[in-house]
Design a protein around this motif. Structure first.
Motif, PDB file in Angstrom:
ATOM      1  N   MET A   1       0.845  -1.201   0.000  1.00  0.00           N
ATOM      2  CA  MET A   1       0.000   0.000   0.000  1.00  0.00           C
ATOM      3  C   MET A   1       0.881   1.252   0.000  1.00  0.00           C
ATOM      4  O   MET A   1       1.873   1.336   0.712  1.00  0.00           O
ATOM      5  CB  MET A   1      -0.882  -0.006   1.262  1.00  0.00           C
ATOM      6  N   ASP A  19       5.993   4.169   0.629  1.00  0.00           N
ATOM      7  CA  ASP A  19       5.617   2.762   0.431  1.00  0.00           C
ATOM      8  C   ASP A  19       5.623   2.006   1.758  1.00  0.00           C
ATOM      9  O   ASP A  19       5.352   0.817   1.812  1.00  0.00           O
ATOM     10  CB  ASP A  19       6.586   2.094  -0.557  1.00  0.00           C
ATOM     11  N   ASP A  20       5.942   2.711   2.838  1.00  0.00           N
ATOM     12  CA  ASP A  20       6.088   2.054   4.135  1.00  0.00           C
ATOM     13  C   ASP A  20       5.606   3.022   5.223  1.00  0.00           C
ATOM     14  O   ASP A  20       6.037   4.172   5.253  1.00  0.00           O
ATOM     15  CB  ASP A  20       7.578   1.718   4.347  1.00  0.00           C
ATOM     16  N   PRO A  21       4.700   2.577   6.108  1.00  0.00           N
ATOM     17  CA  PRO A  21       4.177   3.500   7.115  1.00  0.00           C
ATOM     18  C   PRO A  21       5.163   3.805   8.251  1.00  0.00           C
ATOM     19  O   PRO A  21       4.902   4.681   9.071  1.00  0.00           O
ATOM     20  CB  PRO A  21       2.948   2.760   7.655  1.00  0.00           C
ATOM     21  N   ARG A  22       6.289   3.096   8.272  1.00  0.00           N
ATOM     22  CA  ARG A  22       7.195   3.232   9.430  1.00  0.00           C
ATOM     23  C   ARG A  22       8.078   4.467   9.372  1.00  0.00           C
ATOM     24  O   ARG A  22       8.771   4.759  10.340  1.00  0.00           O
ATOM     25  CB  ARG A  22       8.114   2.002   9.503  1.00  0.00           C
TER      26      ARG A  22
END
Lengths: 164, 341
Positions: A1, A19-22
């Motif tokens: 996501m 591309d990464d929620p972190r």
């Protein structure tokens, strides 16, 4: 996501696809936007090297999840000077040797800009030191830093007086 | 850090019952995730919930859970009526962290026990049944009251100590409805196996903190904190005290200790013993003895019991002397001149 992150960084609206929620705000600034003035020290909110202004408030960018600040206005060290003219806090750090190696300096300066805007420390060196305690300096340039913040406070209130 | 799903809750209804860990200011949770102590599969971002008001209610205050620590410490109503709360907040963390940290998050923050923070150490709080790495270890920050062999951690908040002294109530909403718990009883004490029950059930969220009217204690309240450095350090021991004194006699008294237990430690026996007594060092010394009644070292930290007595006495003395018009440059510090109370 993929997440679409909207930030206004130093006055410029930017859309960043994550591309990464972190990803932290600090990593967005350094790795995605290329603004490497904001430093990564401890990466745990203990040293203050990553201090930026988020909607005008000084915070640790390393403990700010970027997605949580979608839509925010960010000011980094790169956004302070007007062309070749240094911000009064930057000029005061130069004038008072408010650094040695310089690694903590962007965070120190952003924290000082936040402190002066808060308007609570005034010209009391003890309140300035207390208000700057979230920024560590391994070179221990603290005496110069305190002097620089005090001078910048004086300079900025004088400027305010003339422009009013 | 583990990969997680991210979702933002726009309304309280969306947050209640949501599965995952709540993210507010992030100053504690993200730190714990970075060091591998917490690994939630899902983060529910509650930082934008409309719980940002500080409203006067029934002579007291109702504080939204998303009010930032710095906003709360600067609030004119807090400074006027609950100065020990402002002093406690300002004695904690750094300006940057206080700008990010929320009221609810401050209550929910994890212990700073270094064995809890080290995933390789046994810890009943982090990994039930694994044992307690702190027993026999470095226990300067550990409990001397209310501890068990299962867990000797302390709650690290300064804010909660002042709130407990002020009789604050935590308002909670959850899938089963709303409930309220006294701040002084909100954090569970450990049982023989470990940290005890979680303070919130799954899906429950802190919405507000309610403070009753402090009445005549408003301008006789202080927070005092002993730490390894004067700023940006957790308490070794701390105390919040509030008094009302009429004709030299104490008519109302509040005392709570920090850094000594898994919850802010409200000292009701000491408070009762202060009532009707003259506001003197002898009275405060007797109260401090009662405040630490039942205390015992959980390791090589016996000195904390004596230190806590002394800090309680100092907090009561400062409260009796009256809150200064402006909070001192070094909030809650013992090491400063007259200006610092």
């Amino acid at each position: 996501m993929t997440f679409n992150l909207n930030l206004t960084i130093n006055g410029t609206a930017q859309q960043i696809a994550l591309d990464d929620p972190r990803v932290t705000l600090l990593d967005v600034l350094r790795e995605r936007v290329g603004l490497t003035g904001t430093k990564k020290g401890c990466d745990r909110g203990q040293c203050g090297a990553c201090t930026v202004l988020i909607d005008g408030q000084r915070m640790n960018a390393c403990l700010a999840l970027a997605l949580s600040y979608d839509g925010a206005e960010i000011t980094t060290i790169e956004g302070l000077a007007k062309g070749e003219t240094l911000h009064p806090v930057q000029a005061a750090f130069v004038a008072h040797d408010g650094f040695q190696c310089g690694y903590c300096t962007p965070g120190q300066i952003m924290s000082a800009v936040g402190l002066i805007a808060e308007g609570e420390a005034g010209l009391d060196p003890e309140r300035v030191r207390e208000g700057m305690s979230g920024n560590l300096c391994r070179c221990a340039a603290y005496a110069g830093i305190t002097e620089a913040v005090l001078e910048a406070t004086r300079e900025m209130s004088a400027q305010e007086g003339t422009s009013a | 850090m583990n990969r997680f799903e991210y979702e933002r809750a726009g309304t309280l209804a969306e947050a209640i019952g949501a599965e995952g860990a709540f993210l507010a200011g992030g100053t504690n949770l993200l730190d714990l995730m970075k060091i591998g102590v917490q690994a939630p599969a899902r983060l529910v971002d509650i930082s934008r919930l409309p719980l940002t008001e500080i409203e006067p209610v029934e002579g007291g205050l109702r504080i939204g859970a998303m009010v930032r620590n710095s906003t709360l410490a600067r609030d004119p109503q807090v400074l006027a009526k609950y100065p020990a709360l402002a002093e406690a907040l300002l004695s904690g963390a750094s300006a940057q962290l206080r700008n990010a940290a929320s009221t609810g998050g401050n209550v929910m923050q994890a212990t700073r026990c270094s064995y809890y923070q080290d995933p390789l150490s046994p810890c009943n709080r982090r990994n039930p049944g694994s044992g307690c790495g702190a027993l026999g270890g470095e226990t300067r920050n550990h409990a001397v009251l209310g501890w068990t062999e299962g867990c000797i951690a302390t709650h690290p908040s300064d804010m909660c100590v002042a709130l407990a002294a002020y009789d604050a109530v935590v308002e909670i909403s959850g899938p089963e409805g709303a409930r309220s718990v006294a701040m002084a009883e909100f954090h569970p004490l450990p049982d023989a196996q470990g940290a005890g029950d979680a303070p919130l059930a799954a899906g429950e969220i802190i919405t507000h903190i309610r403070l009753p009217d402090p009445g005549a204690m408003a301008r006789h309240a202080r927070y005092v904190k002993l730490r390894e450095r004067t700023s940006f350090a957790f308490a070794i021991v701390s105390a919040a005290a509030a008094l009302a004194v009429e004709d030299g006699r104490i008519t109302q008294a509040r005392l709570a200790l920090g850094g000594v237990a898994a919850r802010p430690w409200r000292c009701r026996t000491a408070e009762a013993a202060l009532l009707g007594q003259p506001a003197t060092i002898e009275t405060f010394t007797r109260a401090a003895e009662l405040a630490l009644e039942g205390a015992s070292p959980s390791g090589a930290n016996e000195a904390k019991i004596r230190l806590a007595r002394k800090i309680a006495i100092r907090a009561l003395e400062r409260a009796a002397a009256g809150t200064p018009e402006r909070l001192p440059a070094l909030p809650a510090s013992l090491f400063a001149g007259d200006d610092n109370g």
